[in-house]
Design a protein around this motif. Structure first.
Motif, mmCIF file in Angstrom:
data_model
loop_
_atom_site.group_PDB
_atom_site.id
_atom_site.type_symbol
_atom_site.label_atom_id
_atom_site.label_comp_id
_atom_site.label_asym_id
_atom_site.label_seq_id
_atom_site.Cartn_x
_atom_site.Cartn_y
_atom_site.Cartn_z
ATOM 1 N N SER A 1 0.854 -1.185 0.000
ATOM 2 C CA SER A 1 0.000 0.000 0.000
ATOM 3 C C SER A 1 0.888 1.232 0.000
ATOM 4 O O SER A 1 2.043 1.185 0.444
ATOM 5 C CB SER A 1 -0.898 0.007 1.244
ATOM 6 O OG SER A 1 -1.515 1.276 1.423
ATOM 7 N N ILE B 1 0.578 0.176 6.635
ATOM 8 C CA ILE B 1 -0.214 -1.013 6.293
ATOM 9 C C ILE B 1 0.672 -2.220 6.005
ATOM 10 O O ILE B 1 0.533 -3.268 6.654
ATOM 11 C CB ILE B 1 -1.190 -0.707 5.136
ATOM 12 C CG1 ILE B 1 -2.296 0.250 5.629
ATOM 13 C CG2 ILE B 1 -1.803 -2.008 4.593
ATOM 14 C CD1 ILE B 1 -3.261 0.694 4.548
ATOM 15 N N PHE C 1 -8.407 -3.503 6.158
ATOM 16 C CA PHE C 1 -7.727 -3.459 4.865
ATOM 17 C C PHE C 1 -7.534 -4.870 4.308
ATOM 18 O O PHE C 1 -7.775 -5.132 3.120
ATOM 19 C CB PHE C 1 -6.376 -2.751 5.018
ATOM 20 C CG PHE C 1 -5.501 -2.816 3.795
ATOM 21 C CD1 PHE C 1 -5.643 -1.897 2.763
ATOM 22 C CD2 PHE C 1 -4.515 -3.791 3.669
ATOM 23 C CE1 PHE C 1 -4.836 -1.947 1.627
ATOM 24 C CE2 PHE C 1 -3.701 -3.859 2.550
ATOM 25 C CZ PHE C 1 -3.866 -2.931 1.525
ATOM 26 N N SER D 1 -10.646 -6.317 2.993
ATOM 27 C CA SER D 1 -10.928 -5.729 1.677
ATOM 28 C C SER D 1 -10.097 -6.396 0.583
ATOM 29 O O SER D 1 -10.599 -6.680 -0.509
ATOM 30 C CB SER D 1 -10.647 -4.219 1.705
ATOM 31 O OG SER D 1 -11.452 -3.583 2.668
#
Length: 328
Positions: A31, A36, A118, A121
């Motif tokens: 990312s 992240i 995240f 996702s």
């Protein structure tokens, strides 16, 4: 496969596929926000058995899949699992996982929850990229069931009135649902009949429940240290697991008062852990937990009995045997 035990046969047979899964995981957790990949990389690098993605890889190959769809889906399964670990550690206020500092202890609860989101996702992006509505339905349904299991566990946390049915409901949702979905997806990508999908789903569910039940027993066993686990974590956190449920149900009022003080009030004193283990042995609670795990393992073994014999089936059966053998 002679001489190979535990998860070794599965890892060996799936080594090339698993290498591709790991590469996909590394690629997909990148990312532009530096925290992240840093935080996600910490928990992914902490290792683990990769058992859930291995189920997807192995069942797909056992069912005759010759393509590469199972790679992305196995990575999706691992992302779902990793996201739930991040969230679990926040909920449980855990400081260690597999002997290493948890992400929440290093970066805080907010970052851990958001990076978990995240990874969820990313998991769904991989499902969508696969293009199968069946796959999307199976894995998204599993994600919803896992979340329900986590909330249900929160509602029953530190409650010594929890019975065996309540506890099995929690682990069936929280742990076994992803095992079941991971195994079933292998049959979907191989375009096998629905009966085979359901058989592999049953196998995965039985394996997942057996694995969790043995983990419950290991928390009160010296065998845990041999496997890199810290004895007594569940007790210290006041978790109500199946051995405790059995000991509480079979104990007298004085013993029940002990469990309430230690697990509901978290008023734990020197010698309490040793006394807890003595009570568990006195009432055969650890043996009862192992017996329950073995019953689920037998059901899982029966579930894949109809599949053709071969190295991959043998490796899955050895993984199943390992799930309960860890207790000895």
């Amino acid at each position: 496969m002679t001489g190979e035990t535990g998860l070794t046969p599965l890892h060996r047979l799936m080594a090339d596929d698993l290498e591709q899964v790991n590469a996909t995981i590394v690629q997909r957790m990148q990312s532009d926000v530096p925290l992240i990949p840093q935080l996600a990389g910490h928990i992914v690098a902490a290792g683990g058995k990769r058992l859930r993605p291995l189920l997807t890889l192995a069942t797909a190959r056992m069912c005759g899949h010759t393509g590469s769809r199972h790679i992305g889906l196995a990575a999706s399964v691992e992302f779902i699992h990793t996201a739930t670990l991040l969230h679990d550690d926040v909920v449980d206020e855990s400081q260690l996982r597999r002997g290493l500092d948890t992400a929440n202890s290093l970066w805080g609860n907010q970052a851990s929850v958001l990076v978990g989101d995240f990874l969820f996702s990313r998991a769904f992006q991989l499902m969508v990229a696969d293009g199968s509505l069946d796959v999307l339905r199976i894995l998204s349904d599993a994600s919803a069931v896992i979340a329900e299991g986590e909330v249900n566990q929160l509602l029953t946390a530190n409650d010594t009135e929890t019975d065996e049915g309540d506890y099995l409901d929690v682990i069936t949702a929280k742990t076994a649902a992803l095992f079941a979905a991971a195994a079933r997806v292998g049959a979907v990508v191989a375009e096998r009949p629905r009966a085979e999908e359901k058989a592999l789903e049953r196998f995965g569910r039985g394996l997942g429940i057996a694995f969790q039940l043995v983990d419950d027993v290991l928390d009160y066993s010296a065998e845990a240290e041999k496997l890199g686990k810290r004895v007594g974590d569940d007790f210290r956190e006041g978790k109500i697991t199946l051995p405790v449920v059995h000991a509480f149900a079979r104990g007298d009022e004085r013993e029940r008062a002990f469990w309430r003080r230690c697990l509901e009030e978290l008023d734990q004193r020197e010698g309490d852990m040793a006394h807890a283990m003595e009570l568990l042995h006195r009432h055969g609670a650890l043996d009862a937990g192992i017996a329950r795990a073995e019953s689920y393992a037998r059901d899982a073994r029966e579930a894949i009995s109809g599949f053709a014999d071969g190295p991959i089936k043998d490796a899955l059966l050895e993984a199943l045997r390992f799930s309960t053998a860890r207790a000895y």
